[in-house]
Design a protein around this motif. Structure first.
Motif, PDB file in Angstrom:
ATOM      1  N   UNK A   1      10.577 -38.678  13.169  1.00 29.91           N
ATOM      2  CA  UNK A   1      11.508 -39.914  12.889  1.00 29.91           C
ATOM      3  C   UNK A   1      10.855 -40.992  12.025  1.00 29.91           C
ATOM      4  N   UNK A   2       9.614 -41.226  12.384  1.00 27.95           N
ATOM      5  CA  UNK A   2       9.033 -42.295  11.694  1.00 27.95           C
ATOM      6  C   UNK A   2       8.817 -41.895  10.227  1.00 27.95           C
ATOM      7  N   UNK A   3       8.314 -40.756   9.833  1.00 28.21           N
ATOM      8  CA  UNK A   3       8.365 -40.320   8.514  1.00 28.21           C
ATOM      9  C   UNK A   3       9.602 -40.396   7.681  1.00 28.21           C
ATOM     10  N   UNK A   4      10.754 -39.852   8.431  1.00 25.62           N
ATOM     11  CA  UNK A   4      12.012 -39.967   7.673  1.00 25.62           C
ATOM     12  C   UNK A   4      12.474 -41.298   7.405  1.00 25.62           C
ATOM     13  N   UNK A   5      12.473 -42.111   8.485  1.00 24.29           N
ATOM     14  CA  UNK A   5      12.981 -43.561   8.292  1.00 24.29           C
ATOM     15  C   UNK A   5      12.228 -44.071   7.307  1.00 24.29           C
ATOM     16  N   UNK A   6      10.661 -44.179   7.182  1.00 27.10           N
ATOM     17  CA  UNK A   6      10.157 -44.720   6.258  1.00 27.10           C
ATOM     18  C   UNK A   6      10.509 -44.192   4.775  1.00 27.10           C
ATOM     19  N   UNK A   7      10.762 -42.833   4.659  1.00 23.96           N
ATOM     20  CA  UNK A   7      11.051 -42.402   3.435  1.00 23.96           C
ATOM     21  C   UNK A   7      12.519 -42.857   2.699  1.00 23.96           C
ATOM     22  N   UNK A   8      13.410 -42.969   3.642  1.00 21.05           N
ATOM     23  CA  UNK A   8      14.817 -43.199   3.291  1.00 21.05           C
ATOM     24  C   UNK A   8      15.024 -44.730   2.997  1.00 21.05           C
ATOM     25  N   UNK A   9      14.027 -45.422   3.929  1.00 24.35           N
ATOM     26  CA  UNK A   9      14.278 -47.006   3.788  1.00 24.35           C
ATOM     27  C   UNK A   9      13.600 -47.511   2.627  1.00 24.35           C
ATOM     28  N   UNK A  10      12.533 -46.819   2.088  1.00 28.79           N
ATOM     29  CA  UNK A  10      11.913 -47.306   0.855  1.00 28.79           C
ATOM     30  C   UNK A  10      12.417 -46.522  -0.405  1.00 28.79           C
ATOM     31  N   UNK A  11      13.282 -45.775  -0.188  1.00 28.66           N
ATOM     32  CA  UNK A  11      13.880 -45.046  -1.457  1.00 28.66           C
ATOM     33  C   UNK A  11      14.464 -45.960  -2.357  1.00 28.66           C
ATOM     34  N   UNK A  12      14.412 -45.855  -3.598  1.00 26.65           N
ATOM     35  CA  UNK A  12      14.979 -46.357  -4.697  1.00 26.65           C
ATOM     36  C   UNK A  12      15.768 -45.307  -5.674  1.00 26.65           C
ATOM     37  N   UNK A  13      15.020 -44.413  -5.801  1.00 28.57           N
ATOM     38  CA  UNK A  13      15.492 -43.661  -7.006  1.00 28.57           C
ATOM     39  C   UNK A  13      16.970 -42.701  -6.554  1.00 28.57           C
ATOM     40  N   UNK A  14      16.811 -42.236  -5.484  1.00 23.84           N
ATOM     41  CA  UNK A  14      18.222 -41.654  -4.994  1.00 23.84           C
ATOM     42  C   UNK A  14      19.361 -42.598  -4.971  1.00 23.84           C
TER      43      UNK A  14
END
Length: 360
Positions: free
Chosen positions: A270-283
């Motif tokens: 959950x922590x990994x997925x939260x950080x990946x989605x929150x900091x995403x800009x390309x998608x």
């Protein structure tokens, strides 16, 4: 007469022929006890031991391997101090961004953020008030929450169910399906941007929050299934069989036994997925429009349109950074437990640990 009767035995060794006690030489070993007398030098297997005959402490230290001495030096306090200094330098950009967000645009144009240590009167919350009055920034912050929370929850739930199925359920082609899921881990995001954009445009969800969430769920599931399947496979089989004998079905077994035991791994995912989605800009930059863009795209738009809009950029960037940090520190213990799972054997599950029946 002092004649000895015929047939009498020899005189005792402790007395002389005249009946007087046998004299003993001081400092010699007692023949009766076999122990050395007080003051007598002790002898080891190779002779008497004198002071200085054994190896000295400095000689033993000098004979240690170089790797052992280096390991002892590395674990010393000097290295800890060095690591603390490195950590403080690592936090300098974060501290600078925080102090910059608490200054006025005029002060930031005049000098650097470090001047607040000599002039604390520069600190103000005016930039955050301006941020709250900017509808684009506040709306994008809510959009980030609307994207991140569903994408994280769906990946955790679906990944947990699939990981349990691949670990403990029998169905045709299970291993081949799992190899296909693992193969999806090597597919880069950039390869799928154009095909999925055309697909979302055809079904009418391109530019919406639903399309961004589905994209993150699709690319987050392979890692989630791979991680949780390997973790669930380490659960003792006897525990699951005992629950089945008690009448537990697969769903009850998953919710009452597997989920509590897999808590650390699920929290890490959950922590990994939260950080990946929150900091995403390309998608988000490709799959969102002006009404559904997250905070990362909104800040990038502010830089492009208003290059000197620092009173909005600094507090917005700090809020965008501090929220995932707060989530990480809130679940830090679960994250560390999930990462270290399997590295140290559990005494309760070890064959030679407490509770093990060695008689079987």
């Amino acid at each position: 007469m002092n004649s000895r009767p015929e047939g009498a035995g020899p005189p005792e060794s402790g007395a002389s022929a005249s009946g007087s006690p046998k004299s003993r030489t001081p400092g010699l070993e007692s023949p009766e006890s076999g122990l050395p007398a007080p003051g007598a030098p002790r002898s080891g297997p190779s002779g008497p031991r004198t002071p200085g005959s054994g190896p000295s402490e400095s000689g033993a230290r000098g004979s240690r391997p170089l790797g052992s001495r280096l390991a002892e030096w590395v674990s010393g306090g000097l290295v800890r101090v060095f690591l603390i200094v490195v950590g403080l330098f690592w936090l300098v950009p974060t501290i600078g961004l925080l102090l910059a967000s608490l200054r006025t645009p005029q002060d930031m144009a005049a000098d650097g953020w470090w001047t607040v240590f000599t002039e604390p009167s520069q600190l103000t919350f005016g930039a955050y008030e301006t941020l709250l009055e900017n509808d684009d920034i506040t709306g994008s912050l809510l959009n980030t929450v609307y994207i991140t929370v569903p994408a994280t929850v769906l990946v955790v739930v679906i990944g947990s169910l699939a990981g349990y199925a691949f670990a403990w359920m029998e169905f045709p082609g299970r291993d081949w399906w799992f190899l296909g899921v693992v193969g999806l881990l090597v597919v880069p995001v950039q390869v799928a941007l154009i095909p999925i954009a055309e697909l979302f445009g055809g079904i009418g969800i391109f530019g919406s929050l639903v399309g961004v969430v589905l994209f993150h769920v699709g690319f987050g599931l392979p890692f989630a299934v791979f991680l949780l399947r390997n973790f669930f496979a380490e659960i003792p089989k006897e525990l699951l069989e005992a629950a089945r004998l008690d009448g537990a079905g697969e769903l009850r077994l998953f919710t009452r036994v597997v989920m509590p035991l897999g808590g650390p791994a699920i929290a890490s995912l959950g922590i990994f997925q939260f950080l990946w989605v929150w900091n995403d800009m390309l998608v988000a930059l490709i799959f969102t429009d002006a009404g559904s863009q997250p905070i990362t795209v909104a800040l990038q738009t502010q830089v492009r349109q208003f290059g000197n809009n620092i009173d909005v950029l600094a507090p917005g960037a700090f809020i965008s950074m501090v929220i995932p940090l707060a989530v990480f520190f809130a679940f830090q213990r679960q994250f560390v437990s999930g990462v270290m799972a399997g590295a140290v054997p559990d005494p309760g599950r070890c064959p030679t640990g407490p509770g093990a029946d060695l008689g079987r």
